[in-house]
Design an enzyme around this catalytic site. Structure first.
Site, PDB file in Angstrom:
ATOM      1  N   HIS A 131       0.166   4.177   0.398  1.00  0.00           N
ATOM      2  CA  HIS A 131      -0.823   3.068   0.547  1.00  0.00           C
ATOM      3  C   HIS A 131      -2.275   3.275   1.641  1.00  0.00           C
ATOM      4  O   HIS A 131      -2.421   4.646   1.723  1.00  0.00           O
ATOM      5  CB  HIS A 131       0.149   2.081   1.554  1.00  0.00           C
ATOM      6  CG  HIS A 131      -0.758   0.648   2.120  1.00  0.00           C
ATOM      7  ND1 HIS A 131      -1.736   0.189   2.707  1.00  0.00           N
ATOM      8  CD2 HIS A 131      -0.355  -0.028   1.631  1.00  0.00           C
ATOM      9  CE1 HIS A 131      -2.080  -0.997   2.658  1.00  0.00           C
ATOM     10  NE2 HIS A 131      -1.510  -1.432   1.607  1.00  0.00           N
ATOM     11  N   ASP A 208       4.663   6.393   6.911  1.00  0.00           N
ATOM     12  CA  ASP A 208       4.070   4.961   7.197  1.00  0.00           C
ATOM     13  C   ASP A 208       5.342   4.328   7.051  1.00  0.00           C
ATOM     14  O   ASP A 208       6.169   4.295   5.557  1.00  0.00           O
ATOM     15  CB  ASP A 208       3.318   4.605   5.822  1.00  0.00           C
ATOM     16  CG  ASP A 208       2.816   3.733   5.393  1.00  0.00           C
ATOM     17  OD1 ASP A 208       3.332   2.209   5.901  1.00  0.00           O
ATOM     18  OD2 ASP A 208       2.238   3.063   4.712  1.00  0.00           O
ATOM     19  N   GLN A 211       7.349  -0.034   4.355  1.00  0.00           N
ATOM     20  CA  GLN A 211       8.383  -0.026   3.097  1.00  0.00           C
ATOM     21  C   GLN A 211       9.265   0.020   3.571  1.00  0.00           C
ATOM     22  O   GLN A 211      10.510  -0.067   2.983  1.00  0.00           O
ATOM     23  CB  GLN A 211       7.863  -0.208   2.218  1.00  0.00           C
ATOM     24  CG  GLN A 211       6.146  -0.733   1.607  1.00  0.00           C
ATOM     25  CD  GLN A 211       6.391  -2.631   1.957  1.00  0.00           C
ATOM     26  OE1 GLN A 211       7.210  -3.005   1.681  1.00  0.00           O
ATOM     27  NE2 GLN A 211       5.194  -2.609   1.762  1.00  0.00           N
ATOM     28  N   LYS A 234       6.088  -7.677   7.713  1.00  0.00           N
ATOM     29  CA  LYS A 234       7.108  -7.608   6.425  1.00  0.00           C
ATOM     30  C   LYS A 234       8.405  -7.498   6.944  1.00  0.00           C
ATOM     31  O   LYS A 234       9.212  -7.342   6.398  1.00  0.00           O
ATOM     32  CB  LYS A 234       6.361  -6.339   5.687  1.00  0.00           C
ATOM     33  CG  LYS A 234       5.259  -5.818   5.586  1.00  0.00           C
ATOM     34  CD  LYS A 234       4.868  -4.672   5.056  1.00  0.00           C
ATOM     35  CE  LYS A 234       3.180  -4.324   5.411  1.00  0.00           C
ATOM     36  NZ  LYS A 234       2.770  -5.479   3.794  1.00  0.00           N
ATOM     37  N   CYS A 374      -3.292  -1.956  -2.797  1.00  0.00           N
ATOM     38  CA  CYS A 374      -4.090  -1.234  -1.749  1.00  0.00           C
ATOM     39  C   CYS A 374      -4.268   0.594  -2.275  1.00  0.00           C
ATOM     40  O   CYS A 374      -2.810   1.504  -1.544  1.00  0.00           O
ATOM     41  CB  CYS A 374      -3.761  -1.409  -0.231  1.00  0.00           C
ATOM     42  SG  CYS A 374      -4.725  -2.898   0.124  1.00  0.00           S
TER      43      CYS A 374
HETATM   44  C1  LIG Z   1       3.557   1.679   2.053  1.00  0.00           C
HETATM   45  C2  LIG Z   1       2.425   0.353   3.104  1.00  0.00           C
HETATM   46  N1  LIG Z   1       1.454   0.800   4.128  1.00  0.00           N
HETATM   47  C3  LIG Z   1       0.834  -0.305   4.519  1.00  0.00           C
HETATM   48  C4  LIG Z   1       0.703  -1.392   4.578  1.00  0.00           C
HETATM   49  C5  LIG Z   1      -0.241  -1.833   5.514  1.00  0.00           C
HETATM   50  O1  LIG Z   1       0.218  -3.065   6.341  1.00  0.00           O
HETATM   51  P1  LIG Z   1      -0.325  -4.043   7.428  1.00  0.00           P
HETATM   52  O2  LIG Z   1      -1.309  -5.128   6.431  1.00  0.00           O
HETATM   53  O3  LIG Z   1       0.462  -4.655   7.945  1.00  0.00           O
HETATM   54  O4  LIG Z   1      -1.537  -2.529   8.265  1.00  0.00           O
HETATM   55  C6  LIG Z   1       1.105  -1.923   3.651  1.00  0.00           C
HETATM   56  C7  LIG Z   1       0.775  -2.887   3.209  1.00  0.00           C
HETATM   57  O5  LIG Z   1       0.953  -3.562   1.954  1.00  0.00           O
HETATM   58  C8  LIG Z   1       2.548  -1.090   2.699  1.00  0.00           C
HETATM   59  O6  LIG Z   1       2.847  -1.311   1.918  1.00  0.00           O
END
Ligand SMILES: Cc1ncc(COP(=O)(O)O)c(C=O)c1O
Length: 420
Positions: A131, A208, A211, A234, A374
């Site tokens: 992401h 990260d 998910q 999430k 993203c």
């Molecule tokens: C794999 C992953 N990393 C990071 C993020 C970013 O999350 P946040 O917008 O809550 O910072 C997301 C959000 O969709 C994601 O799916």
């Protein structure tokens, strides 16, 4: 209701759904079918009640007052830190840094650890699955420090290519940035094995967990990584709640992220010294109620049982992939074995832009995501501009998969008529 092999339901979804007031609402004249959980989940009454309770009974600033409300707010906030730490397998609350979301947590690591440790010629590895949140902060720190960034390729099945990782790892590698689970392909990476490979060359591993933490039982000790960031919103918790977990010795050695009230030990005219963990990373007034809400979400998820949640999601993802693959002109992306992925299913309807298909699904009350999610480098590597993404959680049912497939059939007919 989905059933596990022994014939018992993994989750009592009807009972769970009764906890989520928003699931009662209609969208465009249809019952809401909420399949955008990878973007953000809905909130159960238990989490909403925790917020209402805090604002009704306790509301005050933390760490600042000697009066009763401030002491109670501080106690509740620190209890939340401990509770969330236990959810990810640490009993050291000093390792739990409150942030607004995964993005902020990963920016904190890149800015504080990265700027203090990276030098020209050092290498940062990320993967093609990342992401933007686990890529752009590292690109920025690379530009500022003269470090170099390279991406680990994927196999044709959408897994991180361990042979390519092995080729890229070298004594110059200082950081490996990796998502535990992909928000597009659902791929679950063997982070423990990958962390061993990175540690063998002396790199740190920044994971990260956006998910993975909401969907897989998480134990930071077993994962064997150095940093793990995740978002409360999430995993049934309020928007604006999140955590960066880090190994204590790394957090202790890092400079603070933001400067201001709450994070200092002493301030002079021209310099300051820092408070110990966890205050060092708690500058300004934190999102107290939201963090307490995140602790309530951890209680809720533990009550359901993370193993049961996983079983439910494997069955739902398997069912969704089978049903979607049976729709003519639909391509499903990512690993096909539901055991190797989370319940995030990305797909396309041939000849229909994902935004158009998503709009038709919305007319039927079905909420999915459309776009690059993203993950532009990933989409580019798959030669795709965008995808549709259905993502499932504890309250979703097989009937909702059917509603998605029926609405998709309508989208297909509408566009075939238009182009005939
Ligand atoms: C794999 C992953 N990393 C990071 C993020 C970013 O999350 P946040 O917008 O809550 O910072 C997301 C959000 O969709 C994601 O799916």
């Amino acid at each position: 209701m989905l059933r596990v092999d022994r014939g018992a339901p993994a989750l009592d979804v009807a009972r769970i759904r009764a906890d989520f007031p928003i699931l009662q609402r209609q969208v465009n004249g249809h019952p809401l079918v909420y399949l955008d959980n990878a973007a953000s989940t809905q909130k159960p009454r238990q989490v909403i009640d925790a917020l209402v309770d805090f604002y009704t009974r306790i509301n005050a600033n933390v760490h600042r007052g000697v009066h009763t409300l401030s002491v109670e707010a501080t106690d509740a906030y620190e209890a939340a830190r401990e509770r969330i730490g236990r959810f990810i397998g640490t009993d050291d609350p000093n390792e739990v840094v409150f942030v607004r979301n995964t993005t902020e947590g990963l920016n904190l690591v890149a800015a504080c650890w990265g700027r203090a440790n990276l030098r020209p010629g050092d290498e940062i590895l990320a993967t093609q699955l990342e992401h933007h949140s686990n890529l752009v902060p590292w690109q920025r720190v690379a530009q500022d420090t003269g470090a170099h960034i390279a991406l680990v390729r994927l196999t044709p099945d959408g897994l991180v290519d361990l042979d390519h990782l092995r080729q890229l790892l070298s004594p110059r590698t200082r950081v490996l940035a990796i998502a535990h689970a992909s928000n597009v392909l659902g791929t679950i990476s063997d982070v423990t094995r990958i962390a061993d490979m990175a540690h063998a060359v002396g790199a740190i591993v920044a994971v990260d967990g956006a998910q993975s933490v909401p969907h897989l039982a998480t134990d930071v000790g077993t994962l064997g990584v150095d940093f793990l960031a995740f978002s409360g919103h999430k995993m049934l918790a309020p928007l604006g709640s999140g955590v960066l977990w880090g190994r204590r010795e790394l957090l202790e050695a890092m400079p603070p992220f933001l400067g201001g009230g709450g994070m200092i030990r002493e301030v002079y005219d021209d310099r300051a010294t820092w408070a110990p963990l966890p205050e060092k990373f708690d500058a300004g007034t934190p999102a107290v109620a939201d963090s307490i809400g995140l602790a309530a979400a951890c209680d809720y998820l533990d009550e359901l049982g993370m193993a049961n949640i996983r079983t439910h999601e494997i069955e739902l993802a398997g069912y969704a992939m089978d049903r979607l693959a049976s729709v003519p002109d639909v391509t499903v992306y990512g690993p096909r074995d539901p055991h190797g992925r989370t319940a995030v299913v990305s797909f396309n309807l041939d000849g229909v832009h994902p935004h158009d298909a998503g709009t038709i699904l919305d007319e039927a009350g079905v909420a999915v995501r459309a776009g690059h999610h993203c993950c532009q480098p990933l989409h580019r590597s798959l030669d795709l501009a965008a995808t549709l993404r259905a993502s499932f959680y504890v309250y979703n049912t097989a009937d909702e998969v059917d509603a998605l497939v029926d609405a998709l059939a309508v989208a297909r007919r509408v566009y075939q008529r238009k182009t005939a």
